[in-house]
Design an enzyme around this catalytic site. Structure first.
Site, mmCIF file in Angstrom:
data_model
loop_
_atom_site.group_PDB
_atom_site.id
_atom_site.type_symbol
_atom_site.label_atom_id
_atom_site.label_comp_id
_atom_site.label_asym_id
_atom_site.label_seq_id
_atom_site.Cartn_x
_atom_site.Cartn_y
_atom_site.Cartn_z
ATOM 1 C CB SER A 174 -0.965 -0.032 1.189
ATOM 2 O OG SER A 174 -2.115 0.729 0.916
ATOM 3 C CE LYS B 196 -16.687 21.925 10.369
ATOM 4 N NZ LYS B 196 -15.531 22.080 9.470
#
Length: 347
Positions: free
Chosen positions: A159, A216
């Site tokens: 990765s 948010k």
């Protein structure tokens, strides 16, 4: 001697002129005076302990910054040769763009005698931003200094670790070496999220955050993820995944020419060295010494004309004293943030 001159049981003193005389025994101190003395001693002891504790806390705050300077350790070749090969070590999970990895790169950037770099990578990856940061710095090192980079993969180079390995570029052959037991690949992105809303409800915890917009607070652990939030997060993951594949193409010419071949293996799967060779993820099976030998070939040198060195791990006095890394223990709020805020990983 008469009986009157014999000493009695009361304390006396003797003088030539007066003989024995009784010495009056002073009365014991009132008990409140003894308690006052004990109280004063206790206050003094407590005050001293508080001062020592304060100084100890100040020391803990200062010690992490008092670090042992970055040092080099000779590995092979001729000590203090005019040309050098630097072995840069990238190990463990990559979570920050500060610290030992960055210090190594900065030191090489400032040293004109370094003619090649060997990246020794043994890492399962890390955050998207940290992995990309080191890829960017190493690519800049290769391009601005015009020096070759060779990769030696350890037990795991997956990765984000593989992402950083792509800093070798796709124009130089035979620069990715994997040990026979290496696990590599894992090309993909994951954004970890945990839903603790049911647990919070059972123990009486309710989120009452004040927000400018409902999005948010997306990714909160204390409420289920909505479909709208999932779509937004999926878009972010897709963008990071596309960036990952672009980086792989920049480091592997075979994938740049055939992107469908990359799509077939960019599933997040981890591959053995044999599978990685078959799929074009690495160039050769070999160990660190094979990567160093290849770096010598690329810079036109041999073991009699170049010095090979690696960097000693940068320790802090706090770590030496306690065995705990200062950055791991000094900021618990930052540690909590990393576990509670959704963050994308090449991991």
């Amino acid at each position: 001697m008469s009986e009157s001159h014999l000493p009695s049981q009361s304390p006396r003193y003797y003088s030539r002129e007066e003989g024995y005389s009784h010495i009056p025994i002073p009365p014991p101190l009132p008990i409140y005076q003894n308690r006052t003395g004990c109280f004063r001693s206790s206050c003094l002891g407590c005050g001293t302990m508080l001062v020592l504790f304060f100084l100890f806390c100040c020391g803990l705050a200062v010690l992490p910054s008092l670090e042992v300077p970055l040092t080099r350790k000779h590995v092979a070749g001729v000590p203090n040769a005019a040309s050098k090969i630097a072995i840069l070590q990238i190990e463990d999970t990559i979570l920050s763009n500060k610290g030992f990895i960055n210090d190594q790169i900065e030191d090489v950037l400032k040293d004109p005698t370094v003619g090649a770099v060997v990246l020794r990578i043994d890492s399962p990856g890390g955050t998207v931003s940290a992995s990309d940061y080191y890829y960017h710095k190493l690519r800049r090192l290769r391009e601005e200094r015009d020096i070759p980079i060779v990769v030696s993969m350890g037990g795991v180079c997956a990765s984000g670790g593989y992402y950083i390995a792509m800093s070798v570029g796709n124009s130089t052959p035979n620069v990715l070496f994997a040990e026979p037991t290496t696990w590599t690949g894992s090309i993909g992105v994951i954004l970890s999220h945990y839903d603790l809303s049911e647990l919070a409800e059972n123990i009486g915890i309710e989120e009452n955050s004040i927000k400018s917009h409902e999005l948010k607070g997306m990714g909160s652990l204390l409420k289920p993820m909505t479909e709208r939030e999932r779509e937004i997060f999926q878009t972010l993951v897709n963008d990071s995944f596309a960036r990952f594949k672009e980086v792989v193409c920049s480091g592997r010419a075979t994938f740049a020419e055939d992107k469908a071949k990359l799509d077939a293996i960019a599933t997040g799967q981890v591959f053995s060295t044999r599978e990685a060779l078959t799929n074009g993820l690495v160039d050769s099976e070999g160990y660190l010494e094979d990567a160093v030998k290849r770096a010598m070939e690329l810079m036109g040198a041999d073991e009699f004309s170049v010095e090979v060195y690696r960097y000693e791990s940068r320790e802090t006095f706090l770590k030496l004293l306690s065995g705990v890394h200062a950055q791991e223990s000094a900021n618990p709020i930052e540690t909590l943030r990393k576990w509670t805020v959704p963050q994308a990983y090449y991991l």
